[in-house]
Scaffold this motif. Structure first.
Motif, PDB file in Angstrom:
ATOM      1  N   GLN A 292      -2.931   1.599   8.450  1.00  0.00           N
ATOM      2  CA  GLN A 292      -4.081   0.959   7.805  1.00  0.00           C
ATOM      3  C   GLN A 292      -5.328   1.038   8.672  1.00  0.00           C
TER       4      GLN A 292
ATOM      5  N   MET B 116       0.838  -1.198   0.000  1.00  0.00           N
ATOM      6  CA  MET B 116       0.000   0.000   0.000  1.00  0.00           C
ATOM      7  C   MET B 116       0.876   1.253   0.000  1.00  0.00           C
TER       8      MET B 116
ATOM      9  N   LYS C 298      -4.686  10.791  -1.710  1.00  0.00           N
ATOM     10  CA  LYS C 298      -5.717   9.916  -2.291  1.00  0.00           C
ATOM     11  C   LYS C 298      -6.299   8.956  -1.260  1.00  0.00           C
ATOM     12  N   LYS C 299      -5.544   8.626  -0.222  1.00  0.00           N
ATOM     13  CA  LYS C 299      -6.008   7.705   0.818  1.00  0.00           C
ATOM     14  C   LYS C 299      -6.876   8.396   1.857  1.00  0.00           C
ATOM     15  N   LYS C 300      -6.909   9.713   1.855  1.00  0.00           N
ATOM     16  CA  LYS C 300      -7.730  10.525   2.764  1.00  0.00           C
ATOM     17  C   LYS C 300      -7.456  10.248   4.241  1.00  0.00           C
ATOM     18  N   PHE C 301      -6.172  10.216   4.597  1.00  0.00           N
ATOM     19  CA  PHE C 301      -5.793  10.084   6.000  1.00  0.00           C
ATOM     20  C   PHE C 301      -6.200  11.346   6.748  1.00  0.00           C
TER      21      PHE C 301
ATOM     22  N   TYR D 235      -6.777   4.329   8.183  1.00  0.00           N
ATOM     23  CA  TYR D 235      -7.412   4.399   6.871  1.00  0.00           C
ATOM     24  C   TYR D 235      -8.784   3.715   6.896  1.00  0.00           C
TER      25      TYR D 235
ATOM     26  N   ASP E 285      -0.181  10.207   1.529  1.00  0.00           N
ATOM     27  CA  ASP E 285      -0.857  10.251   0.237  1.00  0.00           C
ATOM     28  C   ASP E 285      -2.260  10.847   0.388  1.00  0.00           C
TER      29      ASP E 285
ATOM     30  N   ASP F 179     -13.277   4.790   6.057  1.00  0.00           N
ATOM     31  CA  ASP F 179     -14.058   4.219   4.953  1.00  0.00           C
ATOM     32  C   ASP F 179     -15.532   4.196   5.244  1.00  0.00           C
TER      33      ASP F 179
END
Length: 75
Positions: A68, A10, A35-38, A71, A33, A75
């Motif tokens: 993770q 990842m 794009k991962k919206k941390f 992350y 990143d 979701d």
């Protein structure tokens, strides 16, 4: 900067800075990143948690799980 990946493959982010302490690498400042919206914009990882450095940086599993889990919460 170098791309940073987990040992699972990842993409975590990009190396932003190397922190030196006593003429040795102490830790890495990593921009996460987008794009991962941390929730966080960046993290600092101690050098001992780095598994491999070459064209990319791979971090060890203990740190991977923390990132993770963060992350998955979003979701």
């Amino acid at each position: 900067g170098l791309k940073v990946y987990s040992s699972y493959g990842m993409k975590i982010g990009v190396l932003e800075d190397v922190l030196i302490k006593g003429n040795k690498i102490d830790s890495f400042k990593i921009k996460l990143d987008k794009k991962k919206k941390f929730k966080l914009k960046g993290i600092v990882i101690k050098y001992i948690y780095v598994n491999s450095i070459k064209d990319i940086i791979i971090i060890k599993e203990g740190i991977n799980e923390k990132i993770q889990n963060e992350y998955k919460k979003m979701d």
